[in-house]
Write an enzyme that holds these catalytic residues in place. Structure first.
Site, PDB file in Angstrom:
ATOM      1  N   GLY A  13     -69.830  60.520  54.518  1.00 30.22           N
ATOM      2  CA  GLY A  13     -70.803  61.605  54.664  1.00 30.22           C
ATOM      3  C   GLY A  13     -70.532  62.433  55.900  1.00 30.22           C
ATOM      4  N   ARG A  38     -68.346  64.064  49.249  1.00 27.64           N
ATOM      5  CA  ARG A  38     -68.010  64.676  47.945  1.00 27.64           C
ATOM      6  C   ARG A  38     -67.437  66.070  48.151  1.00 27.64           C
ATOM      7  NH1 ARG A  38     -73.908  63.735  45.770  1.00 27.64           N
ATOM      8  NH2 ARG A  38     -74.148  64.491  47.900  1.00 27.64           N
ATOM      9  N   ASP A  64     -67.170  59.933  46.239  1.00 33.47           N
ATOM     10  CA  ASP A  64     -68.585  59.710  45.957  1.00 33.47           C
ATOM     11  C   ASP A  64     -68.815  58.212  46.127  1.00 33.47           C
ATOM     12  OD1 ASP A  64     -71.089  59.243  44.858  1.00 33.47           O
ATOM     13  OD2 ASP A  64     -70.868  60.842  43.374  1.00 33.47           O
ATOM     14  N   TYR A 157     -87.265  55.956  49.307  1.00 33.13           N
ATOM     15  CA  TYR A 157     -86.331  56.186  50.427  1.00 33.13           C
ATOM     16  C   TYR A 157     -86.533  55.094  51.490  1.00 33.13           C
ATOM     17  CZ  TYR A 157     -83.990  58.154  54.476  1.00 33.13           C
ATOM     18  OH  TYR A 157     -83.171  58.314  55.575  1.00 33.13           O
ATOM     19  N   LYS A 161     -83.953  52.087  53.103  1.00 32.22           N
ATOM     20  CA  LYS A 161     -83.619  51.873  54.517  1.00 32.22           C
ATOM     21  C   LYS A 161     -84.091  50.488  54.992  1.00 32.22           C
ATOM     22  CE  LYS A 161     -81.310  55.638  55.162  1.00 32.22           C
ATOM     23  NZ  LYS A 161     -79.860  55.591  55.419  1.00 32.22           N
ATOM     24  N   VAL A 190     -84.340  63.764  62.330  1.00 34.63           N
ATOM     25  CA  VAL A 190     -83.177  64.472  62.875  1.00 34.63           C
ATOM     26  C   VAL A 190     -83.030  65.758  62.069  1.00 34.63           C
ATOM     27  CG1 VAL A 190     -80.716  64.311  63.437  1.00 34.63           C
ATOM     28  CG2 VAL A 190     -82.054  62.206  63.123  1.00 34.63           C
ATOM     29  N   THR A 192     -81.162  68.147  60.201  1.00 34.42           N
ATOM     30  CA  THR A 192     -79.858  68.285  59.542  1.00 34.42           C
ATOM     31  C   THR A 192     -80.139  68.934  58.185  1.00 34.42           C
ATOM     32  OG1 THR A 192     -80.097  66.145  58.490  1.00 34.42           O
ATOM     33  CG2 THR A 192     -78.988  66.146  60.638  1.00 34.42           C
ATOM     34  N   GLU A 193     -79.257  68.729  57.235  1.00 37.16           N
ATOM     35  CA  GLU A 193     -79.527  69.225  55.877  1.00 37.16           C
ATOM     36  C   GLU A 193     -80.383  68.238  55.078  1.00 37.16           C
ATOM     37  OE1 GLU A 193     -75.733  70.269  54.097  1.00 37.16           O
ATOM     38  OE2 GLU A 193     -75.194  71.434  55.863  1.00 37.16           O
ATOM     39  N   PHE A 194     -80.785  67.155  55.741  1.00 37.30           N
ATOM     40  CA  PHE A 194     -81.505  66.057  55.087  1.00 37.30           C
ATOM     41  C   PHE A 194     -82.728  66.535  54.280  1.00 37.30           C
ATOM     42  CE2 PHE A 194     -84.858  62.821  55.362  1.00 37.30           C
ATOM     43  CZ  PHE A 194     -84.221  61.684  54.902  1.00 37.30           C
TER      44      PHE A 194
HETATM   45  P1  NDP Z   1     -77.180  65.472  55.655  1.00 34.90           P
HETATM   46  O1  NDP Z   1     -77.764  65.837  54.322  1.00 34.90           O
HETATM   47  O2  NDP Z   1     -77.033  66.538  56.678  1.00 34.90           O
HETATM   48  O3  NDP Z   1     -75.762  64.770  55.432  1.00 34.90           O
HETATM   49  C1  NDP Z   1     -75.611  63.763  54.470  1.00 34.90           C
HETATM   50  C2  NDP Z   1     -74.138  63.453  54.278  1.00 34.90           C
HETATM   51  O4  NDP Z   1     -74.024  62.406  53.303  1.00 34.90           O
HETATM   52  C3  NDP Z   1     -73.362  64.650  53.758  1.00 34.90           C
HETATM   53  O5  NDP Z   1     -72.121  64.709  54.429  1.00 34.90           O
HETATM   54  C4  NDP Z   1     -73.147  64.332  52.288  1.00 34.90           C
HETATM   55  O6  NDP Z   1     -71.891  64.861  51.865  1.00 34.90           O
HETATM   56  C5  NDP Z   1     -73.066  62.795  52.331  1.00 34.90           C
HETATM   57  N1  NDP Z   1     -73.346  62.183  51.050  1.00 34.90           N
HETATM   58  C6  NDP Z   1     -74.495  62.193  50.343  1.00 34.90           C
HETATM   59  N2  NDP Z   1     -74.345  61.552  49.182  1.00 34.90           N
HETATM   60  C7  NDP Z   1     -73.051  61.122  49.151  1.00 34.90           C
HETATM   61  C8  NDP Z   1     -72.281  60.413  48.203  1.00 34.90           C
HETATM   62  N3  NDP Z   1     -72.808  60.001  47.036  1.00 34.90           N
HETATM   63  N4  NDP Z   1     -70.990  60.136  48.494  1.00 34.90           N
HETATM   64  C9  NDP Z   1     -70.434  60.546  49.671  1.00 34.90           C
HETATM   65  N5  NDP Z   1     -71.130  61.227  50.597  1.00 34.90           N
HETATM   66  C10 NDP Z   1     -72.411  61.517  50.334  1.00 34.90           C
HETATM   67  O7  NDP Z   1     -78.089  64.277  56.180  1.00 34.90           O
HETATM   68  P2  NDP Z   1     -78.077  63.466  57.574  1.00 34.90           P
HETATM   69  O8  NDP Z   1     -76.863  63.759  58.345  1.00 34.90           O
HETATM   70  O9  NDP Z   1     -79.387  63.653  58.207  1.00 34.90           O
HETATM   71  O10 NDP Z   1     -78.053  61.967  57.004  1.00 34.90           O
HETATM   72  C11 NDP Z   1     -77.018  61.048  57.305  1.00 34.90           C
HETATM   73  C12 NDP Z   1     -77.585  59.644  57.249  1.00 34.90           C
HETATM   74  O11 NDP Z   1     -78.573  59.484  58.258  1.00 34.90           O
HETATM   75  C13 NDP Z   1     -78.256  59.267  55.934  1.00 34.90           C
HETATM   76  O12 NDP Z   1     -77.933  57.924  55.622  1.00 34.90           O
HETATM   77  C14 NDP Z   1     -79.739  59.397  56.251  1.00 34.90           C
HETATM   78  O13 NDP Z   1     -80.537  58.585  55.422  1.00 34.90           O
HETATM   79  C15 NDP Z   1     -79.747  58.929  57.692  1.00 34.90           C
HETATM   80  N6  NDP Z   1     -80.886  59.353  58.497  1.00 34.90           N
HETATM   81  C16 NDP Z   1     -81.227  60.685  58.570  1.00 34.90           C
HETATM   82  C17 NDP Z   1     -82.322  61.067  59.332  1.00 34.90           C
HETATM   83  C18 NDP Z   1     -82.799  62.480  59.395  1.00 34.90           C
HETATM   84  O14 NDP Z   1     -83.975  62.706  59.739  1.00 34.90           O
HETATM   85  N7  NDP Z   1     -81.975  63.475  59.122  1.00 34.90           N
HETATM   86  C19 NDP Z   1     -83.080  60.070  60.099  1.00 34.90           C
HETATM   87  C20 NDP Z   1     -82.656  58.711  59.908  1.00 34.90           C
HETATM   88  C21 NDP Z   1     -81.577  58.386  59.163  1.00 34.90           C
HETATM   89  P3  NDP Z   1     -71.575  65.485  50.432  1.00 34.90           P
HETATM   90  O15 NDP Z   1     -72.834  66.132  49.929  1.00 34.90           O
HETATM   91  O16 NDP Z   1     -70.468  66.464  50.738  1.00 34.90           O
HETATM   92  O17 NDP Z   1     -71.115  64.337  49.605  1.00 34.90           O
HETATM   93  C1  8X3 Z   2     -85.068  60.053  57.882  1.00 44.15           C
HETATM   94  C2  8X3 Z   2     -86.259  60.085  58.746  1.00 44.15           C
HETATM   95  O1  8X3 Z   2     -88.805  60.139  58.615  1.00 44.15           O
HETATM   96  O2  8X3 Z   2     -87.595  61.849  57.405  1.00 44.15           O
HETATM   97  O3  8X3 Z   2     -84.656  58.743  57.652  1.00 44.15           O
HETATM   98  O4  8X3 Z   2     -87.625  59.585  56.592  1.00 44.15           O
HETATM   99  S1  8X3 Z   2     -87.624  60.425  57.780  1.00 44.15           S
END
Ligand code: NDP
Ligand code: 8X3
Length: 256
Positions: A13, A38, A64, A157, A161, A190, A192-194
């Site tokens: 990712g 991906r 993936d 979700y 976790k 955080v 991000t694109e989350f």
């Molecule tokens: P983003 O959406 O910004 O990035 C997610 C990344 O995961 C992308 O690079 C995406 O790439 C990749 N990804 C998703 N599905 C797949 C797949 N099936 N195979 C390979 N790659 C995949 O999210 P974040 O950077 O915020 O999230 C990263 C991690 O941190 C996650 O595990 C998330 O649960 C965790 N996290 C995030 C928080 C937040 O608030 N943002 C807080 C706590 C934890 P692509 O689409 O190109 O495959």
């Molecule tokens: C991502 C943090 O609070 O949006 O794991 O679920 S939250």
């Protein structure tokens, strides 16, 4: 200190958010970066910047993590100079939807469970035996405050976790007696694109998640990961929980 120069660091990712920030942070340490996501185009677009930042080398894989045979063959067919992975950052993950559980969409559930749990398992299973055989390695799993306390609409979700927390602890127990280290880095919110991914591309709704508070940045999380993996070889950081000062836990925020 564990030196990271020329270490092979595999980040899943890495095309966005925390994974991309980790790639930049490890590049600055002179690591060799093995990046997966991906969206291969995104990874390839990052490569020149990462080399400029100091990466000893960069190799990008379209992968993936939900596809167990693709994961297995990607790792087993790595060129010889990439096959000795020293650090694995199990970062690929996502949330989908914020529906009440009894109204949830099965497709959203499948995606979260398949990526956040099964994807981590497939990658771990493909990479860790090599670490054990070589007598060196560190696995970092991206957990979350969501794995500590569940919030409304986030049941599935949060379950992924919480499950990952159990897997992190189980792996550390199973690797006892080897030098391979296992760390869970668990951030709160955080930016991000989350959230955009969670709301299926609805940017306005995603922006509201971060309104009125200062969230963590992806760089803050990459910093914590870098710190954990650079401790002396006999030190295992089991768990890092980090939030912005505007967040106390999954449920409690200071919004202005
Ligand atoms: P983003 O959406 O910004 O990035 C997610 C990344 O995961 C992308 O690079 C995406 O790439 C990749 N990804 C998703 N599905 C797949 C797949 N099936 N195979 C390979 N790659 C995949 O999210 P974040 O950077 O915020 O999230 C990263 C991690 O941190 C996650 O595990 C998330 O649960 C965790 N996290 C995030 C928080 C937040 O608030 N943002 C807080 C706590 C934890 P692509 O689409 O190109 O495959
Ligand atoms: C991502 C943090 O609070 O949006 O794991 O679920 S939250």
């Amino acid at each position: 200190m564990t030196r990271l120069k020329d270490s092979v660091v595999f980040i899943t990712g890495a095309s966005a958010g925390i994974g991309e920030a980790c790639a930049r942070a490890f590049a600055a340490e002179g690591a060799r970066l093995l990046l997966a996501a991906r969206r291969l185009d995104r990874l390839q677009a990052l490569e020149p910047d990462l080399r400029k930042a100091g990466a000893a080398d960069v190799h990008s894989l379209a992968l993936d993590v939900r596809n167990s045979s693709a994961v297995e063959s990607a790792i087993s067919s790595l060129p010889g100079n990439w096959s000795s992975i020293n650090i694995l950052v199990n970062n690929a993950g996502l949330s989908r939807g914020l529906d009440k559980l009894h109204n949830g969409k099965l497709q959203d559930w499948e995606e979260m469970i398949d990526t956040n749990i099964k994807g981590v398992l497939y990658v771990t299973r493909a990479v860790v035996p090599g670490m054990v055989a070589r007598g060196r390695g560190h696995v970092v799993n991206l957990g979350s405050t969501a794995g500590e306390i569940t919030y409304p609409g986030g049941g599935v979700y949060c379950a992924t976790k919480a499950g990952l927390k159990a897997l992190n602890d189980g792996l550390r127990m199973d690797l006892l007696g080897t030098p391979v280290r296992v760390t869970s880095v668990d951030p709160g919110m955080v930016e991000t694109e989350f959230s955009e991914v969670r709301f299926h591309g609805d940017r306005d709704r995603a922006a509201k998640v971060y309104q009125g508070l200062t969230p963590l940045t992806a760089n803050d999380v990459a910093d914590a990961i870098l710190w954990a993996v650079s401790r002396p070889a006999h030190v295992n950081i089991a768990h890092i929980l980090l939030t912005s000062v505007d967040q106390a836990n999954s449920l409690l925020f200071n919004r202005k």
